[in-house]
Design a protein around this motif. Structure first.
Motif, PDB file in Angstrom:
ATOM      1  N   CYS A 106      36.178  28.102  42.984  1.00 40.02           N
ATOM      2  CA  CYS A 106      37.045  29.111  42.357  1.00 40.02           C
ATOM      3  C   CYS A 106      36.736  29.263  40.873  1.00 40.02           C
ATOM      4  N   ALA A 107      36.505  28.144  40.208  1.00 35.20           N
ATOM      5  CA  ALA A 107      36.194  28.193  38.781  1.00 35.20           C
ATOM      6  C   ALA A 107      34.875  28.916  38.534  1.00 35.20           C
ATOM      7  N   MET A 108      33.892  28.680  39.395  1.00 34.15           N
ATOM      8  CA  MET A 108      32.606  29.351  39.243  1.00 34.15           C
ATOM      9  C   MET A 108      32.722  30.842  39.492  1.00 34.15           C
ATOM     10  N   VAL A 109      33.486  31.207  40.521  1.00 36.80           N
ATOM     11  CA  VAL A 109      33.664  32.630  40.827  1.00 36.80           C
ATOM     12  C   VAL A 109      34.379  33.341  39.692  1.00 36.80           C
ATOM     13  N   ARG A 110      35.361  32.686  39.091  1.00 32.80           N
ATOM     14  CA  ARG A 110      36.088  33.322  37.980  1.00 32.80           C
ATOM     15  C   ARG A 110      35.165  33.615  36.811  1.00 32.80           C
ATOM     16  N   GLN A 111      34.149  32.791  36.621  1.00 32.03           N
ATOM     17  CA  GLN A 111      33.208  33.032  35.535  1.00 32.03           C
ATOM     18  C   GLN A 111      32.404  34.307  35.755  1.00 32.03           C
ATOM     19  N   ILE A 112      32.245  34.702  37.020  1.00 33.26           N
ATOM     20  CA  ILE A 112      31.516  35.938  37.320  1.00 33.26           C
ATOM     21  C   ILE A 112      32.449  37.131  37.358  1.00 33.26           C
ATOM     22  N   ASP A 113      33.644  36.960  37.919  1.00 35.41           N
ATOM     23  CA  ASP A 113      34.584  38.068  38.071  1.00 35.41           C
ATOM     24  C   ASP A 113      35.077  38.579  36.735  1.00 35.41           C
ATOM     25  N   ALA A 114      35.275  37.683  35.794  1.00 35.21           N
ATOM     26  CA  ALA A 114      35.855  38.094  34.516  1.00 35.21           C
ATOM     27  C   ALA A 114      35.000  39.138  33.801  1.00 35.21           C
ATOM     28  N   PRO A 115      33.693  38.957  33.627  1.00 38.21           N
ATOM     29  CA  PRO A 115      32.884  39.980  32.966  1.00 38.21           C
ATOM     30  C   PRO A 115      32.846  41.287  33.738  1.00 38.21           C
ATOM     31  N   GLN A 116      32.776  41.200  35.106  1.00 37.44           N
ATOM     32  CA  GLN A 116      32.754  42.409  35.902  1.00 37.44           C
ATOM     33  C   GLN A 116      34.053  43.192  35.748  1.00 37.44           C
ATOM     34  N   ALA A 117      35.178  42.460  35.671  1.00 36.09           N
ATOM     35  CA  ALA A 117      36.461  43.141  35.501  1.00 36.09           C
ATOM     36  C   ALA A 117      36.504  43.867  34.166  1.00 36.09           C
TER      37      ALA A 117
END
Length: 288
Positions: A274-285
């Motif tokens: 989850c922590a790794m995915v959040r690192q990718i989702d945040a810039p895309q958002a």
């Protein structure tokens, strides 16, 4: 797996100086030699005191028998006792002696020197070993564990356990570390945590010593799933109301841990993912 007397006071002070800066460690498998050494030292100390008492008694009786003065018997006895005490304690404040008493005192002085030398030879060094220090450390930790309450227990003191312990201590929580690895236990003790050290076959004894009946929570932070399950089961048996937080890597392990008594099962892999995915989702958002 999971992880009499002035002399006694003096050695306790030596122990406190030895572990200054640390809280202390309780070893389940305490070396028996430490207790045996202390018992032997006490036996020898009683023998030495007894011999000195015999020298005192014999010196007093001899001086009374060799006192040819006209002084009353109580006065002779008091004077003789005074001289004998000065002889044994080496204070040197003696009364006047007649020739017979002087010869007798030479013999008594020789006897005192022999007894004192024997006592020093028998008592010196016997309590200086590490096994004796471990004995005193265990005794001191026993008193602390007897009054321990509302603490959090961490087992073992691996990478995750160290992080959990540090954060809990920063929040003012009393932390007790349980481990089977001597190096990890020494590290925890050096950092100021109370520690109980056991071997692979004594984890149940370690848990019993950990005062889980008065603890507020137990964090099981090991990497061996079978060991985590055993620790959870034993801890829940000792205190069914205890909050037990443990890591589990899959749904089956989660179910087993919950049945064993775990209050919360943490999937470390899921948290990392989850922590790794959040690192990718945040810039895309932000781009959208």
């Amino acid at each position: 797996m999971l992880c009499e007397s002035a002399s006694s006071e003096w050695f306790e002070l030596r122990f406190e100086e030895r572990i200054r800066g640390t809280i202390g460690m309780y070893r389940i498998e305490e070396p028996r030699l430490g207790g045996l050494r202390i018992k032997e030292w006490r036996r020898r100390a009683r023998l030495a005191v007894g011999l000195l008492f015999l020298v005192l008694l014999g010196s007093s009786a001899g001086l009374v028998l060799l006192d040819h003065s006209d002084a009353p018997l109580p006065t002779k006895m008091f004077t003789a006792l005074w001289d004998a005490v000065n002889l044994v304690t080496t204070l040197g404040d003696f009364s006047d002696f007649n020739p017979d008493q002087k010869i007798f005192m030479l013999v008594a002085i020789l006897a005192t020197v022999v007894v004192a030398g024997y006592a020093l030879r028998q008592l010196t060094g016997i309590l200086s070993g590490d096994d004796v220090m471990v004995f005193w450390e265990n005794r001191a930790m026993e008193h602390k564990l007897e009054t321990l309450s509302n603490h959090v227990t961490i087992c073992p003191f691996g990478p995750v356990g160290q992080l959990v312990a540090a954060r809990l201590r920063d929040e003012g929580v009393t932390v007790l570390v349980l481990d089977t690895d001597a190096k990890q236990a020494e590290k925890a003790s050096g950092l100021g945590y109370m520690v109980i050290l056991g071997d692979q076959n004594s984890f149940d004894d370690v848990l019993e010593r950990a005062r889980l009946d008065t603890a507020s929570a137990l964090f099981v932070t090991g990497t061996d799933p079978n060991s985590n399950l055993e620790i959870t089961l034993v801890a829940h048996t000792l205190n069914p109301a205890l909050q037990i937080v443990v890591s589990g890597e899959n749904d089956l392990r989660r179910m087993l841990l919950e049945k064993a008594g775990a209050s919360t099962v943490i999937d470390q892999n899921d948290i990392v993912a989850c922590a790794m995915v959040r690192q990718i989702d945040a810039p895309q958002a932000r781009r959208t």
